[in-house]
Design an enzyme around this catalytic site. Sequence first.
Site, PDB file in Angstrom:
ATOM      1  N   GLY A  11      85.381  58.067  66.966  1.00  0.00           N
ATOM      2  CA  GLY A  11      84.235  58.591  67.002  1.00  0.00           C
ATOM      3  C   GLY A  11      82.947  57.865  67.574  1.00  0.00           C
ATOM      4  NE  ARG A  72      88.538  62.411  68.638  1.00  0.00           N
ATOM      5  CZ  ARG A  72      88.073  62.523  67.253  1.00  0.00           C
ATOM      6  NH1 ARG A  72      88.910  61.817  66.429  1.00  0.00           N
ATOM      7  NH2 ARG A  72      86.984  63.022  67.209  1.00  0.00           N
ATOM      8  CG  ASP A 103      91.665  61.059  56.584  1.00  0.00           C
ATOM      9  OD1 ASP A 103      91.427  60.559  55.373  1.00  0.00           O
ATOM     10  OD2 ASP A 103      92.656  61.673  57.258  1.00  0.00           O
ATOM     11  CB  THR A 127      82.545  59.823  60.095  1.00  0.00           C
ATOM     12  OG1 THR A 127      82.417  61.275  60.145  1.00  0.00           O
ATOM     13  CG2 THR A 127      82.974  59.538  58.590  1.00  0.00           C
ATOM     14  CG  ASP A 129      82.028  64.649  60.244  1.00  0.00           C
ATOM     15  OD1 ASP A 129      80.910  65.148  60.611  1.00  0.00           O
ATOM     16  OD2 ASP A 129      82.882  64.523  60.693  1.00  0.00           O
ATOM     17  CG  ASP A 131      84.711  63.583  56.386  1.00  0.00           C
ATOM     18  OD1 ASP A 131      84.232  62.142  56.746  1.00  0.00           O
ATOM     19  OD2 ASP A 131      85.213  64.052  57.350  1.00  0.00           O
ATOM     20  NE  ARG A 173      86.366  65.604  60.167  1.00  0.00           N
ATOM     21  CZ  ARG A 173      87.552  65.037  60.161  1.00  0.00           C
ATOM     22  NH1 ARG A 173      88.450  65.128  60.962  1.00  0.00           N
ATOM     23  NH2 ARG A 173      87.574  63.732  59.080  1.00  0.00           N
TER      24      ARG A 173
END
Length: 322
Positions: A11, A72, A103, A127, A129, A131, A173
């Site tokens: 990211g 990625r 993650d 991140t 997110d 999360d 997400r």
Amino acid sequence: MKKIAVLTSGGDSPGMNAAVRAVVRKAIYNDIEVYGVYQGYQGLLNDDIKKLELGSVGDTIQRGGTFLYSARCPEFKEAEVRKKGIENLRKRGIEGLVVIGGDGSYRGAQRISEECSEIQTIGVPGTIDNDINGTDFTIGFDTALNTIIESVDKIRDTASSHARTFIIEVMGRDCGDLALWAGMSVGAETIIIPEVKTEIKEVAERIDHGIRRGKKHSIVMVAEGVMSGESCAQELAKYINVDARVSVLGHIQRGGSPTGADRVLASRLGGYAVELLMNGETARGVGIKNNDLTSTPFDEIFIAETHKFDHNIYNLTKELSI
């Protein structure tokens, strides 16, 4: 410990540069050589690893994204592929690796620690997110939140002038924290998130109730993990006839100069990651809980299915949006 490396993976959350800066400067302060792995795990495989000096991280704390870049690398899930990356660390005598990401990045770091006992690994949660288990907040969340707030404040001006309902689709997400916190911050009438089942018919009824009591516009905040903004608008049209517009904020949420909160959080977590490596810790993710620095074994981070969700905040938003 004499040598460590740092990589940013998966990211480009605002504040990653601040975390890298903290790792580099904390390490050099303690007479540890630092190497930067460019392009994440892909760069580890490609041996794109360079020594970093104090000047390498100068003028970076205010910049969004990551100067180490990110890519990625799904093939890193394969043990035979990871051996190549591990060998690239070994040949430089690198004993510790700080991985900044989410993650998937943590899972890569865990595998390295399992397959090469002489290389310690520490994860730093980067991140938007929010999360990741083991921390109240992740690096980039606050900046993304403020970007959403600024955008929706401007959208509300249009919604008010034209008496329209606006559906705002935000990232996250499978975690609803961005939608929840942004929804509360902008006074959204309805917040649709993965953690709470929401019937679109009920959303329509809330909008209709507002119209009948003289409300000229509405803001519906929907998390991408539930549905798209367009799908939400189509479902709403089945129950109510309103002039609805959809705004997908998209990757604007991932960019921009990090907020002060994210710069401080990233600096604290990056510095703490180096401390853990110096103390011989490995296979752990750093975090912040109740404003205290903490670390959690990767195994425990992966056990829980989702980041802890604050239902009290959600319930309050419903009470405040009547």
